[in-house]
Design an enzyme around this catalytic site. Sequence first.
Site, PDB file in Angstrom:
ATOM      1  N   ARG A  66       0.831  -1.204   0.000  1.00 40.00           N
ATOM      2  CA  ARG A  66       0.000   0.000   0.000  1.00 40.00           C
ATOM      3  C   ARG A  66       0.869   1.260   0.000  1.00 40.00           C
ATOM      4  O   ARG A  66       0.433   2.312  -0.397  1.00 40.00           O
ATOM      5  CB  ARG A  66      -0.885  -0.024   1.250  1.00 40.00           C
ATOM      6  CG  ARG A  66      -1.999   0.929   1.211  1.00 40.00           C
ATOM      7  CD  ARG A  66      -3.129   0.632   2.219  1.00 40.00           C
ATOM      8  NE  ARG A  66      -2.888  -0.415   3.167  1.00 40.00           N
ATOM      9  CZ  ARG A  66      -3.793  -1.320   3.516  1.00 40.00           C
ATOM     10  NH1 ARG A  66      -4.984  -1.322   2.953  1.00 40.00           N
ATOM     11  NH2 ARG A  66      -3.518  -2.222   4.424  1.00 40.00           N
ATOM     12  N   TYR A  67       2.086   1.151   0.498  1.00 42.86           N
ATOM     13  CA  TYR A  67       2.986   2.296   0.613  1.00 42.86           C
ATOM     14  C   TYR A  67       4.223   2.015  -0.235  1.00 42.86           C
ATOM     15  O   TYR A  67       4.645   0.859  -0.332  1.00 42.86           O
ATOM     16  CB  TYR A  67       3.437   2.467   2.075  1.00 42.86           C
ATOM     17  CG  TYR A  67       2.316   2.704   3.063  1.00 42.86           C
ATOM     18  CD1 TYR A  67       1.770   3.975   3.203  1.00 42.86           C
ATOM     19  CD2 TYR A  67       1.826   1.672   3.850  1.00 42.86           C
ATOM     20  CE1 TYR A  67       0.756   4.209   4.134  1.00 42.86           C
ATOM     21  CE2 TYR A  67       0.813   1.894   4.777  1.00 42.86           C
ATOM     22  CZ  TYR A  67       0.284   3.159   4.912  1.00 42.86           C
ATOM     23  OH  TYR A  67      -0.711   3.382   5.823  1.00 42.86           O
ATOM     24  N   ARG A  70       7.418   0.183   1.804  1.00 41.25           N
ATOM     25  CA  ARG A  70       7.298  -0.982   2.679  1.00 41.25           C
ATOM     26  C   ARG A  70       6.143  -1.867   2.254  1.00 41.25           C
ATOM     27  O   ARG A  70       5.191  -1.404   1.629  1.00 41.25           O
ATOM     28  CB  ARG A  70       7.124  -0.554   4.130  1.00 41.25           C
ATOM     29  CG  ARG A  70       5.954   0.378   4.408  1.00 41.25           C
ATOM     30  CD  ARG A  70       6.277   1.211   5.654  1.00 41.25           C
ATOM     31  NE  ARG A  70       5.136   1.970   6.182  1.00 41.25           N
ATOM     32  CZ  ARG A  70       4.733   3.139   5.717  1.00 41.25           C
ATOM     33  NH1 ARG A  70       5.292   3.670   4.635  1.00 41.25           N
ATOM     34  NH2 ARG A  70       3.727   3.768   6.271  1.00 41.25           N
ATOM     35  N   CYS A  79      -2.319 -18.236  14.074  1.00 35.62           N
ATOM     36  CA  CYS A  79      -1.887 -17.481  15.262  1.00 35.62           C
ATOM     37  C   CYS A  79      -1.786 -18.439  16.444  1.00 35.62           C
ATOM     38  O   CYS A  79      -2.285 -19.567  16.377  1.00 35.62           O
ATOM     39  CB  CYS A  79      -2.903 -16.403  15.605  1.00 35.62           C
ATOM     40  SG  CYS A  79      -3.028 -15.149  14.332  1.00 35.62           S
ATOM     41  N   CYS A  83      -7.803 -13.592  18.549  1.00 36.13           N
ATOM     42  CA  CYS A  83      -8.457 -12.438  19.173  1.00 36.13           C
ATOM     43  C   CYS A  83      -9.865 -12.307  18.603  1.00 36.13           C
ATOM     44  O   CYS A  83     -10.039 -12.379  17.383  1.00 36.13           O
ATOM     45  CB  CYS A  83      -7.657 -11.182  18.874  1.00 36.13           C
ATOM     46  SG  CYS A  83      -5.894 -11.409  19.218  1.00 36.13           S
ATOM     47  N   CYS A  86     -10.285  -9.592  15.871  1.00 38.68           N
ATOM     48  CA  CYS A  86      -9.247  -9.530  14.832  1.00 38.68           C
ATOM     49  C   CYS A  86      -9.768  -8.923  13.534  1.00 38.68           C
ATOM     50  O   CYS A  86     -10.835  -9.295  13.052  1.00 38.68           O
ATOM     51  CB  CYS A  86      -8.737 -10.940  14.546  1.00 38.68           C
ATOM     52  SG  CYS A  86      -7.552 -11.001  13.193  1.00 38.68           S
ATOM     53  N   ARG A  88      -8.518  -9.340  10.613  1.00 39.31           N
ATOM     54  CA  ARG A  88      -8.424 -10.301   9.499  1.00 39.31           C
ATOM     55  C   ARG A  88      -9.139 -11.598   9.854  1.00 39.31           C
ATOM     56  O   ARG A  88      -8.785 -12.669   9.372  1.00 39.31           O
ATOM     57  CB  ARG A  88      -6.949 -10.606   9.165  1.00 39.31           C
ATOM     58  CG  ARG A  88      -6.219  -9.469   8.537  1.00 39.31           C
ATOM     59  CD  ARG A  88      -5.064  -9.910   7.651  1.00 39.31           C
ATOM     60  NE  ARG A  88      -4.381  -8.730   7.152  1.00 39.31           N
ATOM     61  CZ  ARG A  88      -3.274  -8.211   7.689  1.00 39.31           C
ATOM     62  NH1 ARG A  88      -2.678  -8.818   8.704  1.00 39.31           N
ATOM     63  NH2 ARG A  88      -2.742  -7.109   7.193  1.00 39.31           N
ATOM     64  N   ASP A 248     -10.936  -1.720  13.750  1.00 34.61           N
ATOM     65  CA  ASP A 248     -11.396  -1.888  12.367  1.00 34.61           C
ATOM     66  C   ASP A 248     -12.761  -2.564  12.364  1.00 34.61           C
ATOM     67  O   ASP A 248     -13.123  -3.267  13.299  1.00 34.61           O
ATOM     68  CB  ASP A 248     -10.395  -2.744  11.579  1.00 34.61           C
ATOM     69  CG  ASP A 248      -9.051  -2.052  11.432  1.00 34.61           C
ATOM     70  OD1 ASP A 248      -9.039  -0.856  11.091  1.00 34.61           O
ATOM     71  OD2 ASP A 248      -8.013  -2.713  11.660  1.00 34.61           O
ATOM     72  N   ASP A 285      -7.152   2.997  10.403  1.00 31.27           N
ATOM     73  CA  ASP A 285      -6.842   2.440   9.093  1.00 31.27           C
ATOM     74  C   ASP A 285      -8.094   2.705   8.255  1.00 31.27           C
ATOM     75  O   ASP A 285      -9.151   2.105   8.506  1.00 31.27           O
ATOM     76  CB  ASP A 285      -6.548   0.936   9.219  1.00 31.27           C
ATOM     77  CG  ASP A 285      -5.533   0.484   8.191  1.00 31.27           C
ATOM     78  OD1 ASP A 285      -5.624   0.948   7.041  1.00 31.27           O
ATOM     79  OD2 ASP A 285      -4.672  -0.335   8.537  1.00 31.27           O
ATOM     80  N   LYS A 292      -3.211   4.298   6.986  1.00 32.32           N
ATOM     81  CA  LYS A 292      -3.409   4.656   8.395  1.00 32.32           C
ATOM     82  C   LYS A 292      -3.112   6.140   8.600  1.00 32.32           C
ATOM     83  O   LYS A 292      -2.103   6.628   8.093  1.00 32.32           O
ATOM     84  CB  LYS A 292      -2.448   3.859   9.270  1.00 32.32           C
ATOM     85  CG  LYS A 292      -2.715   2.366   9.295  1.00 32.32           C
ATOM     86  CD  LYS A 292      -1.727   1.701  10.243  1.00 32.32           C
ATOM     87  CE  LYS A 292      -1.739   0.191  10.089  1.00 32.32           C
ATOM     88  NZ  LYS A 292      -1.221  -0.256   8.777  1.00 32.32           N
TER      89      LYS A 292
HETATM   90  C1  LIG Z   1      -0.244  -1.044   8.568  1.00 33.10           C
HETATM   91  C2  LIG Z   1       0.422  -1.283   7.279  1.00 33.10           C
HETATM   92  C3  LIG Z   1       1.775  -0.993   7.106  1.00 33.10           C
HETATM   93  C4  LIG Z   1       2.637  -0.439   8.205  1.00 33.10           C
HETATM   94  O1  LIG Z   1       2.342   0.900   8.415  1.00 33.10           O
HETATM   95  P1  LIG Z   1       3.266   1.761   9.391  1.00 33.10           P
HETATM   96  O2  LIG Z   1       2.518   3.050   9.498  1.00 33.10           O
HETATM   97  O3  LIG Z   1       4.604   1.882   8.737  1.00 33.10           O
HETATM   98  O4  LIG Z   1       3.357   1.015  10.688  1.00 33.10           O
HETATM   99  C5  LIG Z   1       2.354  -1.222   5.887  1.00 33.10           C
HETATM  100  N1  LIG Z   1       1.639  -1.726   4.864  1.00 33.10           N
HETATM  101  C6  LIG Z   1       0.335  -2.007   4.978  1.00 33.10           C
HETATM  102  C7  LIG Z   1      -0.382  -2.552   3.823  1.00 33.10           C
HETATM  103  C8  LIG Z   1      -0.315  -1.803   6.209  1.00 33.10           C
HETATM  104  O5  LIG Z   1      -1.619  -2.114   6.330  1.00 33.10           O
HETATM  105  S1  SF4 Z   2      -5.249  -9.725  15.961  1.00 32.85           S
HETATM  106 FE1  SF4 Z   2      -5.710 -11.401  14.500  1.00 32.85          FE
HETATM  107  S2  SF4 Z   2      -3.764 -11.773  13.446  1.00 32.85           S
HETATM  108 FE2  SF4 Z   2      -3.269 -10.660  15.341  1.00 32.85          FE
HETATM  109  S3  SF4 Z   2      -2.856 -12.261  16.891  1.00 32.85           S
HETATM  110 FE3  SF4 Z   2      -5.016 -11.695  17.078  1.00 32.85          FE
HETATM  111  S4  SF4 Z   2      -6.081 -13.213  15.789  1.00 32.85           S
HETATM  112 FE4  SF4 Z   2      -3.922 -13.235  15.173  1.00 32.85          FE
END
Ligand SMILES: *Cc1c(COP(=O)(O)O)cnc(C)c1O
Ligand code: SF4
Length: 329
Positions: A66-67, A70, A79, A83, A86, A88, A248, A285, A292
């Site tokens: 996305r960036y 990184r 996991c 959670c 979560c 995802r 989220d 996010d 974010k």
């Molecule tokens: C959260 C996230 C990151 C990391 O973001 P930082 O602001 O650098 O911590 C990088 N890529 C994606 C796709 C993300 O969702």
């Molecule tokens: S938030 Fe989701 S991905 Fe992270 S440890 Fe918990 S269950 Fe696993």
Amino acid sequence: MPELSPVVARFRLGIPPEIRRRIRRADDALGRQFVPDVRELDRAPGEVPDPIGDQRFSPVEGLVHRYPDRVLLLPTLLCHVYCRFCFRRETVGDPGRGVLTEARTTAALQWLHQHPAVREVILTGGDPLVLSVARLARLVSRLAEVPHLRILRLHTRVPIVAPERITPELGEALRSRLATWVVLHTNHPDELGPAALAAAATLSGWGFPLLSQSVLLAGVNDQAETLIALFRTLVENRVKPYYLHHLDRAEGTDHFRVPLSRGQELVGVLRGRLSGIAQPTYVLDIPGGYGKVPIGPNYLHGGPTEGPGVYQVTDPWGGLHDYADLEGR
Ligand SMILES: *Cc1c(COP(=O)(O)O)cnc(C)c1O
Ligand code: SF4
């Protein structure tokens, strides 16, 4: 409890012994995070399977880009603890998609080799420290072979929920030429028992800077005293609070929702009471995959509409002050 079987049929359950020992009631700060709840079957407006739009930004399976500088790499969707909030949760814990296959890992690495603007790989998932030490060692050494990569970041709950996995062999597996940062996910000081803190000390002893990320959760950490205790404990253990996430909109998580205005109020209290190095950034996010951003509170008011360089600024305890900036001269 039979009423919970449709919940665990829908969203995976997992509570490791280190956490099980610390849960006293299903509705305490740890119980709420990890014990299934029938309210997870409710679907509130705006809740969606992929709240932060991972899918749209995935050039190859297992990568989210996305960036420009990184990229996320998801070597596993498993996991050690699941959670209940979560983000995802639709994909995480699915045994059918457990670990990224060798062929897909190779494809992700090829993509990395072809994208020289990417300097940082963030291992997430799932939890990357669920992988075997042998698998991790191989992955880290393959990443270190990508010449333009400089930084490796791991997002994990393992040191806190399964601290017995922080072994010297793991330390060896993670060692590479890359600057390696570890981000611990933790939401409540009760998660930070002696074993978890010892695991954090081991990680920092290996030379990895430690950060934390927390999710603001109703009934878990939506009180100023709880957040203060959490962030103080982290800093005292050489962990810098990095992000406090606004929740989220994953399905079945409405009972964890804290209004954004309440989040800003809490963060404002922290500003007046906690060391600067104990302050995380409160972030949202943006749904749909727009990234974010910090969401306040805002301290600066006014600006061009009030006249050039004329502002008011709120101090850490809520007082208002005029501030004349240079452009107003
Ligand atoms: C959260 C996230 C990151 C990391 O973001 P930082 O602001 O650098 O911590 C990088 N890529 C994606 C796709 C993300 O969702
Ligand atoms: S938030 Fe989701 S991905 Fe992270 S440890 Fe918990 S269950 Fe696993």
